[in-house]
Design a protein around this motif. Structure first.
Motif, short mmCIF file in Angstrom:
data_model
loop_
_atom_site.label_atom_id
_atom_site.label_comp_id
_atom_site.label_asym_id
_atom_site.label_seq_id
_atom_site.Cartn_x
_atom_site.Cartn_y
_atom_site.Cartn_z
N MET A 1 24.61 -0.11 -96.35
CA MET A 1 25.76 -0.88 -95.92
C MET A 1 26.04 -0.59 -94.44
SD MET A 1 29.50 -1.00 -97.63
CE MET A 1 30.87 -1.63 -96.74
N GLU A 2 26.24 -1.62 -93.70
CA GLU A 2 26.51 -1.50 -92.27
C GLU A 2 27.92 -0.96 -92.03
OE1 GLU A 2 26.96 -4.59 -88.57
OE2 GLU A 2 25.58 -5.10 -90.16
N GLU A 3 28.05 0.00 -91.11
CA GLU A 3 29.35 0.57 -90.80
C GLU A 3 30.15 -0.39 -89.93
OE1 GLU A 3 31.25 4.43 -88.57
OE2 GLU A 3 29.29 4.63 -89.51
N LEU A 4 31.39 -0.64 -90.33
CA LEU A 4 32.26 -1.53 -89.56
C LEU A 4 32.87 -0.77 -88.39
CD1 LEU A 4 34.12 -3.35 -92.46
CD2 LEU A 4 32.28 -4.25 -91.03
N GLN A 5 32.93 -1.42 -87.26
CA GLN A 5 33.52 -0.85 -86.05
C GLN A 5 34.84 -1.55 -85.77
OE1 GLN A 5 32.35 1.65 -84.06
NE2 GLN A 5 33.99 1.46 -82.61
N LEU A 6 35.93 -0.78 -85.66
CA LEU A 6 37.23 -1.36 -85.34
C LEU A 6 37.24 -1.78 -83.88
CD1 LEU A 6 40.05 -2.02 -86.50
CD2 LEU A 6 40.80 0.18 -85.58
N GLN A 7 37.44 -3.07 -83.65
CA GLN A 7 37.52 -3.63 -82.31
C GLN A 7 38.98 -3.99 -82.02
OE1 GLN A 7 34.61 -4.09 -80.41
NE2 GLN A 7 33.60 -3.03 -82.11
N ASN A 8 39.27 -4.33 -80.78
CA ASN A 8 40.64 -4.75 -80.49
C ASN A 8 40.72 -5.70 -79.30
OD1 ASN A 8 41.56 -3.25 -77.90
ND2 ASN A 8 40.62 -1.61 -79.11
N ARG A 9 41.82 -6.40 -79.28
CA ARG A 9 42.16 -7.31 -78.18
C ARG A 9 43.38 -6.77 -77.43
NH1 ARG A 9 41.58 -10.25 -82.83
NH2 ARG A 9 39.76 -11.57 -82.94
N LEU A 10 43.51 -5.47 -77.41
CA LEU A 10 44.70 -4.84 -76.85
C LEU A 10 44.91 -5.18 -75.38
CD1 LEU A 10 47.16 -3.07 -77.09
CD2 LEU A 10 45.69 -1.07 -76.92
N SER A 11 43.87 -5.06 -74.59
CA SER A 11 43.99 -5.36 -73.16
C SER A 11 44.43 -6.80 -72.94
CB SER A 11 42.67 -5.09 -72.46
OG SER A 11 42.78 -5.37 -71.09
N GLN A 12 43.83 -7.72 -73.68
CA GLN A 12 44.17 -9.15 -73.55
C GLN A 12 45.63 -9.39 -73.93
OE1 GLN A 12 41.80 -11.67 -76.09
NE2 GLN A 12 43.30 -13.31 -76.02
N LYS A 13 46.06 -8.87 -75.06
CA LYS A 13 47.44 -9.08 -75.51
C LYS A 13 48.44 -8.43 -74.55
CE LYS A 13 46.73 -11.37 -79.31
NZ LYS A 13 47.23 -12.74 -79.46
N ARG A 14 48.10 -7.24 -74.07
CA ARG A 14 48.98 -6.54 -73.13
C ARG A 14 49.11 -7.33 -71.83
NH1 ARG A 14 47.73 -3.48 -69.23
NH2 ARG A 14 45.56 -3.12 -69.83
N SER A 15 47.99 -7.87 -71.36
CA SER A 15 47.99 -8.64 -70.12
C SER A 15 48.80 -9.93 -70.25
CB SER A 15 46.56 -8.98 -69.70
OG SER A 15 45.86 -7.81 -69.36
N GLU A 16 48.72 -10.55 -71.43
CA GLU A 16 49.49 -11.78 -71.66
C GLU A 16 50.98 -11.54 -71.50
OE1 GLU A 16 48.38 -13.18 -75.55
OE2 GLU A 16 46.34 -13.69 -74.91
N LEU A 17 51.43 -10.34 -71.84
CA LEU A 17 52.84 -9.99 -71.70
C LEU A 17 53.14 -9.32 -70.37
CD1 LEU A 17 53.65 -8.67 -75.29
CD2 LEU A 17 54.27 -10.87 -74.27
N LYS A 18 52.13 -9.24 -69.51
CA LYS A 18 52.27 -8.63 -68.18
C LYS A 18 52.78 -7.19 -68.27
CE LYS A 18 52.86 -13.01 -65.71
NZ LYS A 18 52.20 -13.82 -66.68
N LEU A 19 52.25 -6.46 -69.25
CA LEU A 19 52.61 -5.05 -69.41
C LEU A 19 51.48 -4.18 -68.88
CD1 LEU A 19 54.01 -4.76 -73.06
CD2 LEU A 19 55.27 -4.41 -70.94
N SER A 20 51.82 -3.15 -68.14
CA SER A 20 50.82 -2.18 -67.71
C SER A 20 50.50 -1.26 -68.89
CB SER A 20 51.36 -1.35 -66.55
OG SER A 20 52.44 -0.54 -66.99
N GLN A 21 49.42 -0.52 -68.77
CA GLN A 21 49.10 0.47 -69.79
C GLN A 21 50.24 1.47 -69.91
OE1 GLN A 21 45.31 2.11 -68.60
NE2 GLN A 21 44.16 0.60 -69.79
N GLN A 22 50.81 1.87 -68.78
CA GLN A 22 51.91 2.84 -68.80
C GLN A 22 53.14 2.28 -69.49
OE1 GLN A 22 51.80 6.26 -67.61
NE2 GLN A 22 53.48 6.13 -69.08
N ALA A 23 53.46 1.03 -69.22
CA ALA A 23 54.64 0.41 -69.84
C ALA A 23 54.48 0.36 -71.36
CB ALA A 23 54.87 -0.98 -69.28
N LEU A 24 53.30 -0.04 -71.83
CA LEU A 24 53.06 -0.07 -73.27
C LEU A 24 53.10 1.35 -73.85
CD1 LEU A 24 52.40 -1.49 -75.90
CD2 LEU A 24 49.97 -1.43 -75.24
N ALA A 25 52.49 2.28 -73.16
CA ALA A 25 52.51 3.68 -73.61
C ALA A 25 53.94 4.18 -73.77
CB ALA A 25 51.73 4.55 -72.63
#
Length: 68
Positions: A1-25
């Motif tokens: 069975m192939e191991e599933l890798q958790l991916q994300n769209r975090l950078s895209q979603k954060r950018s859409e809201l114009k949030l910096s990494q620090q602001a989200l943190a």
């Protein structure tokens, strides 16, 4: 069975809201480095942190995180 890798769209979603990494943190109570590490797939967030991120970005868990 192939191991599933958790991916994300975090950078895209954060950018859409114009949030910096620090602001989200700041919103979810982690370091900027933690957000960066999640975005670059170096760190898999806990379920609690993933849900806090989704809430902070006004979307669902599935809008940000997915398996590939």
């Amino acid at each position: 069975m192939e191991e599933l890798q958790l991916q994300n769209r975090l950078s895209q979603k954060r950018s859409e809201l114009k949030l910096s990494q620090q602001a989200l943190a700041d919103l979810v109570g982690v370091s900027r480095n933690t957000i960066s590490s999640i975005e670059t797939l170096q760190y898999t967030p806990s379920a609690k942190l993933a849900l806090l991120i989704a809430i902070a970005l006004h979307c669902t868990f599935e809008d940000i995180f997915y398996f590939e």
